[in-house]
Each structure stands twice: as C-alpha cells, then as structure tokens.
Design a protein around this motif. Structure first.
Motif, PDB file in Angstrom:
ATOM      1  N   CYS A  67      38.193  46.783  48.715  1.00 33.45           N
ATOM      2  CA  CYS A  67      38.830  45.855  47.785  1.00 33.45           C
ATOM      3  C   CYS A  67      39.770  44.915  48.539  1.00 33.45           C
ATOM      4  N   LYS A  68      39.686  43.625  48.233  1.00 35.01           N
ATOM      5  CA  LYS A  68      40.523  42.631  48.898  1.00 35.01           C
ATOM      6  C   LYS A  68      41.158  41.699  47.866  1.00 35.01           C
ATOM      7  N   TYR A 104      46.639  47.023  45.830  1.00 32.11           N
ATOM      8  CA  TYR A 104      46.437  48.362  45.267  1.00 32.11           C
ATOM      9  C   TYR A 104      46.010  48.347  43.795  1.00 32.11           C
ATOM     10  N   PRO A 105      46.586  47.471  42.946  1.00 35.01           N
ATOM     11  CA  PRO A 105      46.082  47.424  41.560  1.00 35.01           C
ATOM     12  C   PRO A 105      44.595  47.117  41.484  1.00 35.01           C
ATOM     13  N   LEU A 106      44.092  46.305  42.410  1.00 32.12           N
ATOM     14  CA  LEU A 106      42.664  45.978  42.432  1.00 32.12           C
ATOM     15  C   LEU A 106      41.831  47.220  42.684  1.00 32.12           C
ATOM     16  N   ALA A 157      38.005  51.011  40.562  1.00 30.54           N
ATOM     17  CA  ALA A 157      37.596  52.406  40.325  1.00 30.54           C
ATOM     18  C   ALA A 157      37.403  52.652  38.835  1.00 30.54           C
ATOM     19  N   SER A 158      38.299  52.102  38.021  1.00 26.03           N
ATOM     20  CA  SER A 158      38.204  52.285  36.572  1.00 26.03           C
ATOM     21  C   SER A 158      36.936  51.666  36.017  1.00 26.03           C
ATOM     22  N   ARG A 159      36.590  50.463  36.479  1.00 24.13           N
ATOM     23  CA  ARG A 159      35.401  49.776  35.958  1.00 24.13           C
ATOM     24  C   ARG A 159      34.121  50.518  36.322  1.00 24.13           C
ATOM     25  N   PHE A 160      34.032  51.009  37.557  1.00 25.00           N
ATOM     26  CA  PHE A 160      32.841  51.757  37.953  1.00 25.00           C
ATOM     27  C   PHE A 160      32.781  53.100  37.224  1.00 25.00           C
ATOM     28  N   GLN A 215      39.438  39.919  44.637  1.00 27.26           N
ATOM     29  CA  GLN A 215      40.153  39.283  43.541  1.00 27.26           C
ATOM     30  C   GLN A 215      40.587  37.909  44.045  1.00 27.26           C
ATOM     31  N   GLY A 216      39.858  36.915  43.652  1.00 34.88           N
ATOM     32  CA  GLY A 216      40.035  35.562  44.151  1.00 34.88           C
ATOM     33  C   GLY A 216      38.697  34.858  44.108  1.00 34.88           C
ATOM     34  N   LYS A 217      38.698  33.584  44.329  1.00 36.85           N
ATOM     35  CA  LYS A 217      37.471  32.804  44.217  1.00 36.85           C
ATOM     36  C   LYS A 217      36.555  33.024  45.429  1.00 36.85           C
ATOM     37  N   LEU A 218      35.257  32.950  45.162  1.00 36.85           N
ATOM     38  CA  LEU A 218      34.237  33.054  46.205  1.00 36.85           C
ATOM     39  C   LEU A 218      33.459  31.747  46.263  1.00 36.85           C
ATOM     40  N   PHE A 219      33.195  31.287  47.469  1.00 36.02           N
ATOM     41  CA  PHE A 219      32.375  30.105  47.667  1.00 36.02           C
ATOM     42  C   PHE A 219      31.283  30.411  48.684  1.00 36.02           C
TER      43      PHE A 219
END
Length: 304
Positions: free
Chosen positions: A80-81, A23-25, A30-33, A195-199
C-alpha cells in the motif's frame, strides 16, 4: 484550557503522521478485501531460503480450498502506498505485450502451483481471466511524479515482487508429499494499491509524441526481479477502484481454485506412473524453456 491543548496537539500530530505514512490505507485495503470474501492479514513477514532479511507484507488476502488433504490456494500480496500529492506515472509500451498464455505460465507459484498453471496456460478459461491477461500496452516501469531521489515506484515493485516469491517458496517447504506430489498447490499475485492518481504515459501510435492518460489500474510486466528470471506480472490499483477490483479478484480466484482442483487427478496419475502424458496440456506460448521443475523431477525419479 492550557492543560488540554497539548493533548489535542499531540493527537492531531499522531493522526497526521499515520495518514502521511499510509497506515490507514493498509487498514482500509485489508477491510475491502475481507469484505469481498478473502481471508486477510496485516503485518506478516515473508522469508526466503537464502537467509536474507525478512520482508514485511502490508496486506495478504488469501482464498483456499482443501480436497483429500491437498491444499489449493491463491494468495494476493499487497503493498500500500499513500501518494495523494504525487501521482504515479506508469510507463507503457506495445513492445512489452506478451501472450496471455505466457502471462499465466510465468505466474509466481510454488512447485506444484507453477506446474499446474503451466499445464493449463493455453486454455480458453485461463486466458479469459483478468488474472492472466496481458494488456495491449503493458506497463514496464514508472515513477512517482514531482519527486526526486528515492524511487518509490521501483522500491514498491521490488518489495511486493520479492514478498510474492518468498511466499511461494515458503509454500514449498512446510508441506510433505502425498501420492508423490506436494500437498500444497499455491499461486501468488502481487498488487500495489495507491491512494492517489495513476497515469499511464507512452509514445503515441505515430511515434511522434508522448501521451498521458489517467487510469484506475495498470498491469506491469516487470523484468527487474532479483529473485526470478521470468516476467513478474503485478497490478497497480487506485484505491478508489478497490471494491470492484477485490470483488472481481475473488470471483476469479475462486474459479481458478476450482479449475486447479479439477486438474489435480491428472497430476496424481502422473506422480504415480511417471508418465507425463497423463497430464493434458492446453498448448499456447509459455516463454519458458521446457516443463517446470516439478514435472522434470517426477520424470527423473522414474528414470533412475
């Protein structure tokens, strides 16, 4: 002291639960957009005409222009994940590259938005936008690493794609026509923020071994949608990159709406005359069979 300890304990548990559920994500995304300049909302629902269960939308970030009672809108639908301990591995292949013009032409939109982008898909302005570029090695699928059972990648892609299609459909229904055209011209862009790494993982150029590389974002051309037969193009973005992504997306959405507004008079002439030649076509491969439904509908009205 013994009286306050349980309160602190339940507070910590709630805070931990909120974090683990992501939920914080959603709030931060939303805040950043919103800071970038979009109009944002959280917790909305999308519904389709088939009467299936509504889909919850984590974040919706929209940009709108209004001209002569016509509405031009770009909508970013965001899932968001939170996946800090389990990176996402996105499978990529050169075999899934498509023409930039086809990427544009197959964008998700309502009837007018789909016709509008189809007519412009081959223009240099449209093809130069990140919104409509097909990478050399697009993503076609993926998995959450170190997990078994529920496929978070598939569930997220299906959910955000379905919500995007629903929103496009919703923007057909409430708007009456003016000058023979729907009064809403809408394109919808699905996004997943992780929120986490992407490969990215795929086969190397020699075809002898696989590679794995860390990325901040990847673009998916997905063919698994139950709601549409075309490619569904979406972006998967690492939250650490979200400020740059949102800023760039605002600039391109603003430019896109300006181009659409400038193209609009051609469609007004077309709707008033039934002559499709009033709409100049930019050429380019679309990957679609013939013109979009709105244009066929207008021509058919004048042939009857």
């Amino acid at each position: 002291m013994s009286d306050t300890h349980p309160e602190h304990s339940i507070h910590d548990k709630v805070a931990s639960w909120l974090q683990s559920e992501g939920y914080p994500l959603e709030f931060k995304t939303a805040s950043r957009f919103g800071e970038a300049g979009f109009r944002v909302s959280q917790g909305e629902y999308s519904r389709n005409s088939k009467g299936t269960s509504p889909r919850e939308i984590d974040v919706k970030a929209s940009l709108t222009r209004v001209k002569d009672e016509f509405l031009f809108r770009a909508v970013n639908v965001i899932e968001c994940k939170y996946s800090v301990n389990k990176p996402w591995v996105n499978f990529v292949s050169r075999n899934h590259h498509i023409a930039h013009s086809a990427c544009a032409a197959q964008s998700i939109g309502n009837d007018y938005g789909s016709a509008m982008i189809w007519s412009m898909c081959g223009s240099s302005l449209i093809r130069s936008m990140d919104l409509f570029k097909s990478p050399d090695e697009p993503c076609f699928g993926g998995r959450q690493a170190f997990s078994s059972g529920k496929d978070q990648f598939f569930d997220a892609v299906r959910a955000v794609s379905g919500s995007a299609v629903n929103i496009a459909e919703e923007n057909n229904r409430p708007y009456e026509s003016k000058d023979g055209l729907p009064t809403a011209c809408v394109l919808v862009f699905p996004i997943i923020v992780v929120q986490g790494k992407l490969f990215e993982a795929g086969l190397n150029e020699s075809g002898t071994d696989t590679f794995v590389r860390e990325v901040v974002k990847t673009r998916v051309h997905w063919r698994g949608s139950e709601d549409r037969s075309q490619f569904t193009t979406l972006d998967i973005v690492n939250f650490d990159y979200i400020d740059e992504f949102a800023t760039n997306r605002l600039q391109e959405c603003s430019q896109l709406l300006e181009i659409m507004e400038g193209k609009h008079p051609e469609f007004v002439d077309f709707a008033g005359s039934g002559n499709p030649n009033t709409v100049s076509l930019s050429g380019g491969s679309t990957g679609l069979a013939g013109p979009p439904p709105l244009m066929r509908k207008i021509v058919k009205k004048y042939l009857e």
